[in-house]
Design a protein around this motif. Structure first.
Motif, short mmCIF file in Angstrom:
data_model
loop_
_atom_site.label_atom_id
_atom_site.label_comp_id
_atom_site.label_asym_id
_atom_site.label_seq_id
_atom_site.Cartn_x
_atom_site.Cartn_y
_atom_site.Cartn_z
N LYS A 15 0.84 -1.21 -0.07
CA LYS A 15 0.11 -0.06 -0.20
C LYS A 15 0.94 1.12 0.00
O LYS A 15 0.47 2.19 -0.64
N THR A 26 0.41 4.36 -2.83
CA THR A 26 -0.16 5.42 -2.69
C THR A 26 0.63 6.77 -3.45
O THR A 26 1.79 6.56 -3.52
N GLY A 27 -0.24 7.49 -3.81
CA GLY A 27 0.32 8.58 -4.25
C GLY A 27 0.55 9.94 -3.37
O GLY A 27 0.93 11.06 -3.37
N PHE A 28 0.20 9.60 -1.90
CA PHE A 28 0.27 10.47 -0.97
C PHE A 28 1.42 10.28 -0.02
O PHE A 28 1.40 9.24 0.81
N PRO A 29 2.28 11.07 0.12
CA PRO A 29 3.52 10.76 1.24
C PRO A 29 3.29 10.70 2.30
O PRO A 29 3.57 9.84 3.19
N GLU A 30 2.34 11.33 2.89
CA GLU A 30 1.80 11.29 4.42
C GLU A 30 1.20 9.81 4.89
O GLU A 30 1.37 8.98 5.82
N GLU A 31 0.43 9.32 3.81
CA GLU A 31 -0.08 7.91 3.84
C GLU A 31 0.99 6.93 3.59
O GLU A 31 1.03 5.92 4.46
N ALA A 32 1.84 7.02 2.95
CA ALA A 32 3.07 5.95 2.58
C ALA A 32 3.87 6.10 3.78
O ALA A 32 4.22 5.00 4.52
N GLU A 33 4.03 7.27 4.57
CA GLU A 33 4.85 7.18 5.70
C GLU A 33 4.30 6.62 6.85
O GLU A 33 4.82 5.67 7.56
N GLN A 58 9.83 3.06 -3.51
CA GLN A 58 9.36 4.25 -3.20
C GLN A 58 10.44 5.42 -3.52
O GLN A 58 9.88 6.41 -4.01
N LYS A 118 9.56 11.23 -10.19
CA LYS A 118 8.82 12.44 -10.09
C LYS A 118 9.45 13.84 -9.97
O LYS A 118 9.22 14.80 -10.53
N ARG A 155 10.25 11.78 3.82
CA ARG A 155 8.81 11.27 3.77
C ARG A 155 8.63 9.90 4.00
O ARG A 155 7.82 9.41 4.30
#
Length: 391
Positions: free
Chosen positions: A166, A170-177, A268, A275, A379
């Protein structure tokens, strides 16, 4: 009288260049009756690789590094046929064999081309050097017994893999963290629990080893990242730059953690690098190679610091939780147990690699790449509550 196989091998396998390959392939193409013996000879060369310390994934990796298609598919067919003769295989081999390329069909696109590619593959197999074994070869007993997996262990690994998958998607750094933080906490705590359990039950477990591919490009930065992940998980890593892999030595739960975490962090990091590079190129910048090298080196260096701090934090928390648990499980027992395992890992690594050298890595020369790589590592940090490091 020499067989066609012997004459073809003599011409092709012990010479350089294409002339010997052409001679050998011509002999084989003209004699369809030699096909079965030709493949049996290839299975014998694969067995010799096992005896020299190689495993299926190692052989395929070496073939991909040195030869073009269809060589990986050809060696896959040989490995599948050779390993099919064993009732049981060493641990980890089943997964490696399941991940082999699809085997190549015989005599495609024509007999001469197929025979030439097969002989070129045999030439490579014969020249594989002896490497440090990381487990028994097929048909050989393990050097030491291994404790069966603890109840629930497969479920734990499945949960960790799901969290990391997951984080990669995900494209959201906070969620990946948040996802990678939770995965690392589970890994670290599982490792500590395993160490305490082994100490209480006087388990017979000893350090083992795995080989993990470190592929071009930017393999030096990837090797630094793998070394950082290994060190944070109480393992030792030795990079073989010539053969494109790192051997990681440690206890089984820690080795599993290293493989899972390195793979995820590399995915990651590569996504973040792509990017960041796209933004640089949109601004008219073209120095992509130096940017990538500096990005990945900064990413590896920063994550090394964070992983080490996170391991110390989780270990301290585990010690506090177990405080007062008695001589076999309290905080006073945890640090000696972990220290003893560190000594065992170091001793095993030094026996496997009595002579190692240091190497000078290519420096990071792109300031923007270094900055972006550091930010990506921030991140992807692995532990909650760790303060952000300054420049």
């Amino acid at each position: 009288m020499e067989s066609v196989i012997d004459r073809a091998c003599a011409a092709a396998l012990y010479s350089e260049g294409d002339a010997g390959l052409d001679t050998g392939a011509s002999l084989l193409a003209a004699d369809p009756s030699s096909d079965e013996e030709l493949h049996r000879r290839g299975e014998e060369f694969v067995r010799r690789a096992w005896a020299r310390g190689w495993q299926p994934a190692d052989v395929v990796r070496a073939v991909r590094r040195e030869l073009e298609e269809p060589a990986p598919a050809l060696v896959s067919a040989l490995i599948t046929a050779e390993t099919g003769a064993y009732a049981t295989l060493p641990p980890r081999w089943a997964d490696q064999i399941a991940g082999l390329p699809a085997p190549a069909p015989r005599n495609r696109p024509d007999r001469f081309t197929y025979a030439s590619a097969l002989l070129e593959l045999y030439r490579l197999l014969l020249r594989l050097p002896a490497i440090e074994p990381v487990g028994p070869a097929p048909g050989k007993a393990a050097d030491a017994p291994h404790r069966p997996p603890a109840p629930g262990e497969p479920r734990m690994l499945t949960r960790i893999r799901a969290l990391l998958a997951k984080a990669e998607a995900t494209g959201f750094p906070e969620e990946a963290e948040a996802l990678t933080t939770k995965a690392q906490e589970l890994m670290a705590r599982h490792s500590i629990d395993e160490a305490l359990l082994a100490a209480r039950t006087h388990g017979e477990g000893t350090p083992g080893a795995v080989r993990i591919g470190v592929d071009a490009p930017y393999e030096s930065a990837k090797a630094v990242l793998l070394d950082s992940v290994a060190s944070a998980n109480r393992c030792r890593a030795v990079w073989n730059s010539d053969l494109g892999f790192t051997t990681v030595v440690g206890f089984a739960p820690d080795l599993e953690a290293v493989e899972l975490l390195f793979t995820s962090l590399l995915v990651q990091g590569t996504a973040a690098m792509t990017k960041a590079e796209a933004g640089q190129r949109a601004g008219g910048r073209k120095r992509t190679k130096t940017f990538r090298q500096s990005f990945l080196m900064a990413y590896a260096q920063r994550l090394g610091s964070r992983l080490a701090a996170d391991t110390a934090r989780v270990t301290a928390a585990a010690g506090e939780e177990n405080r007062g648990g008695g001589p076999d499980g309290g905080a006073g027992a945890l640090l000696p147990v972990l220290a003893a395992r560190d000594v065992a890992v170091t001793d095993t690594a030094e026996r496997m690699f009595p002579r190692t050298t240091t190497t000078r890595l290519r420096g990071a020369t792109d300031a923007e790449g270094w900055t972006r790589g550091t930010e990506a590592a921030d991140r992807a940090r692995m532990g909650g509550g760790t303060p952000r490091l300054g420049r």
